[in-house]
Design a protein around this motif. Sequence first.
Motif, PDB file in Angstrom:
ATOM      1  N   ASP A   4       0.814  -1.520  -0.042  1.00  0.00           N
ATOM      2  CA  ASP A   4       0.028   0.136   0.051  1.00  0.00           C
ATOM      3  C   ASP A   4       0.847   1.312  -0.163  1.00  0.00           C
ATOM      4  O   ASP A   4       0.341   2.352  -0.031  1.00  0.00           O
ATOM      5  N   LYS A   5       2.168   1.312  -0.342  1.00  0.00           N
ATOM      6  CA  LYS A   5       3.037   2.371  -0.386  1.00  0.00           C
ATOM      7  C   LYS A   5       3.356   2.732  -1.792  1.00  0.00           C
ATOM      8  O   LYS A   5       3.031   1.994  -2.836  1.00  0.00           O
ATOM      9  N   GLN A   6       3.815   3.931  -1.798  1.00  0.00           N
ATOM     10  CA  GLN A   6       4.200   4.696  -3.142  1.00  0.00           C
ATOM     11  C   GLN A   6       5.444   4.446  -3.326  1.00  0.00           C
ATOM     12  O   GLN A   6       5.977   4.860  -4.474  1.00  0.00           O
ATOM     13  N   THR A   7       6.315   4.171  -2.596  1.00  0.00           N
ATOM     14  CA  THR A   7       7.796   4.205  -2.712  1.00  0.00           C
ATOM     15  C   THR A   7       8.161   2.830  -2.215  1.00  0.00           C
ATOM     16  O   THR A   7       7.923   2.142  -1.126  1.00  0.00           O
ATOM     17  N   LEU A   8       9.295   2.357  -3.092  1.00  0.00           N
ATOM     18  CA  LEU A   8       9.686   0.888  -2.889  1.00  0.00           C
ATOM     19  C   LEU A   8      11.242   1.017  -3.017  1.00  0.00           C
ATOM     20  O   LEU A   8      11.921   1.653  -3.797  1.00  0.00           O
ATOM     21  N   MET A   9      12.011   0.466  -1.664  1.00  0.00           N
ATOM     22  CA  MET A   9      13.423   0.385  -1.884  1.00  0.00           C
ATOM     23  C   MET A   9      13.779  -1.077  -1.909  1.00  0.00           C
ATOM     24  O   MET A   9      13.419  -1.932  -1.182  1.00  0.00           O
ATOM     25  N   VAL A  10      14.768  -1.302  -3.051  1.00  0.00           N
ATOM     26  CA  VAL A  10      15.163  -2.577  -3.336  1.00  0.00           C
ATOM     27  C   VAL A  10      16.871  -2.862  -3.056  1.00  0.00           C
ATOM     28  O   VAL A  10      17.481  -2.079  -3.660  1.00  0.00           O
ATOM     29  N   TYR A  11      17.042  -3.661  -2.078  1.00  0.00           N
ATOM     30  CA  TYR A  11      18.517  -3.953  -2.017  1.00  0.00           C
ATOM     31  C   TYR A  11      18.980  -5.156  -2.687  1.00  0.00           C
ATOM     32  O   TYR A  11      18.525  -6.173  -2.355  1.00  0.00           O
ATOM     33  N   SER A  12      19.980  -5.165  -3.464  1.00  0.00           N
ATOM     34  CA  SER A  12      20.516  -6.389  -4.328  1.00  0.00           C
ATOM     35  C   SER A  12      21.475  -6.847  -3.459  1.00  0.00           C
ATOM     36  O   SER A  12      22.675  -5.908  -3.662  1.00  0.00           O
ATOM     37  N   MET A  13      21.574  -7.755  -3.080  1.00  0.00           N
ATOM     38  CA  MET A  13      22.552  -8.379  -2.250  1.00  0.00           C
ATOM     39  C   MET A  13      23.575  -9.221  -3.066  1.00  0.00           C
ATOM     40  O   MET A  13      23.249 -10.053  -4.035  1.00  0.00           O
ATOM     41  N   MET A  14      24.859  -9.427  -2.512  1.00  0.00           N
ATOM     42  CA  MET A  14      25.729 -10.622  -3.243  1.00  0.00           C
ATOM     43  C   MET A  14      25.497 -11.858  -2.786  1.00  0.00           C
ATOM     44  O   MET A  14      26.048 -12.070  -1.693  1.00  0.00           O
ATOM     45  N   PHE A  15      24.748 -12.560  -3.297  1.00  0.00           N
ATOM     46  CA  PHE A  15      24.499 -13.947  -2.921  1.00  0.00           C
ATOM     47  C   PHE A  15      23.869 -14.672  -4.156  1.00  0.00           C
ATOM     48  O   PHE A  15      23.112 -15.344  -4.073  1.00  0.00           O
ATOM     49  N   GLY A  16      24.596 -14.743  -5.080  1.00  0.00           N
ATOM     50  CA  GLY A  16      24.318 -15.312  -6.305  1.00  0.00           C
ATOM     51  C   GLY A  16      24.734 -16.991  -5.918  1.00  0.00           C
ATOM     52  O   GLY A  16      25.172 -17.289  -5.228  1.00  0.00           O
ATOM     53  N   PRO A  17      23.956 -17.900  -7.128  1.00  0.00           N
ATOM     54  CA  PRO A  17      24.066 -19.175  -6.992  1.00  0.00           C
ATOM     55  C   PRO A  17      25.608 -19.859  -6.876  1.00  0.00           C
ATOM     56  O   PRO A  17      25.843 -20.912  -6.414  1.00  0.00           O
ATOM     57  N   GLN A  18      26.283 -19.088  -7.290  1.00  0.00           N
ATOM     58  CA  GLN A  18      27.820 -19.634  -7.548  1.00  0.00           C
ATOM     59  C   GLN A  18      28.503 -19.159  -6.275  1.00  0.00           C
ATOM     60  O   GLN A  18      29.948 -19.691  -6.028  1.00  0.00           O
ATOM     61  N   ARG A  19      27.974 -18.400  -5.263  1.00  0.00           N
ATOM     62  CA  ARG A  19      28.594 -18.265  -4.042  1.00  0.00           C
ATOM     63  C   ARG A  19      28.446 -19.267  -3.051  1.00  0.00           C
ATOM     64  O   ARG A  19      27.186 -19.920  -3.017  1.00  0.00           O
ATOM     65  N   LYS A  20      29.348 -19.663  -2.358  1.00  0.00           N
ATOM     66  CA  LYS A  20      29.240 -20.704  -1.234  1.00  0.00           C
ATOM     67  C   LYS A  20      28.555 -20.137  -0.156  1.00  0.00           C
ATOM     68  O   LYS A  20      28.000 -20.680   0.699  1.00  0.00           O
ATOM     69  N   ALA A  21      28.794 -19.105   0.234  1.00  0.00           N
ATOM     70  CA  ALA A  21      28.364 -18.173   1.440  1.00  0.00           C
ATOM     71  C   ALA A  21      27.855 -16.642   1.081  1.00  0.00           C
ATOM     72  O   ALA A  21      28.321 -16.245  -0.035  1.00  0.00           O
ATOM     73  N   PRO A  22      26.931 -16.249   1.688  1.00  0.00           N
ATOM     74  CA  PRO A  22      26.490 -14.826   1.474  1.00  0.00           C
ATOM     75  C   PRO A  22      27.573 -13.765   1.666  1.00  0.00           C
ATOM     76  O   PRO A  22      28.580 -14.118   2.523  1.00  0.00           O
ATOM     77  N   CYS A  23      27.690 -12.627   0.789  1.00  0.00           N
ATOM     78  CA  CYS A  23      28.625 -11.693   1.186  1.00  0.00           C
ATOM     79  C   CYS A  23      28.511 -11.109   2.561  1.00  0.00           C
ATOM     80  O   CYS A  23      27.436 -10.635   3.122  1.00  0.00           O
ATOM     81  N   PRO A  24      29.742 -11.125   3.244  1.00  0.00           N
ATOM     82  CA  PRO A  24      29.725 -10.671   4.825  1.00  0.00           C
ATOM     83  C   PRO A  24      29.460  -9.155   4.898  1.00  0.00           C
ATOM     84  O   PRO A  24      28.583  -8.646   5.777  1.00  0.00           O
TER      85      PRO A  24
END
Length: 234
Positions: free
Chosen positions: A82-102
């Motif tokens: 129901d909001k007019q503004t959306l904030m999207v954070y794209s994190m470094m956690f692609g399928p090739q990564r063994k672990a998420p970006c610290p």
Amino acid sequence: MSDQKLVPAEQLAARNRAHYPNESEDYRSARNRLLVQELELRRLIERVAEQRRALPPGGEIVEDFELTGESGPVRFSSLFGDKQTLMVYSMMFGPQRKAPCPVCTSFLSAWNGVGLNLRDRIAIVVTARSPMERLLEYKKQRGFANLPFVSDGTGNYTRTYVSAQDADMAGISIFTRRAGKIYHFYTNEMNGEMCDPGQDPRGAPDLDPLWLMLDLTPEGRGTDWYPKLSYGPK
């Protein structure tokens, strides 16, 4: 702020009456000079924020991206709620990564803390290229209860607003909804090629208070320290 006549920062700093036990005259003189710069920095932050808010409308999104949410398939437009503004954070956690970006995890740890308050004003979401099952496991492990996650399985959103080469990169973008249409408002465009000599690649403003708090210390950010996923037993 731009229409107001401001008192020179030196005059404001002259009103400072702070003194602490056993401080030297050299310390007090240097601290007062620093206070002038801190006042100017605060004003610069206000001016930049004002200029950012005054940006003309950005481009309309090219498609209503197909994503996978925590309960199944979702369209990008539904992330606004129901909001007019959306904030999207794209994190470094692609399928090739063994672990998420610290570093991304450090930022999201802080963002999760303010998420409850932030979501009263705007919609927020975290996205990554990994499958939803992997993102849900990560969310549960880190306790990110205030952060909705979506998977960009097709990569269309990522290639459009994060990396045209579909690289495993972090990014933050803001979108607005007006009269039933969705427009891009802002994406952090700083990159490593824009760093000053000796500066660790980063954007501005800093979105992780970790770095701002370290800036207050004698050691500063350092040149070879980065957040970790775990620091072991204390």
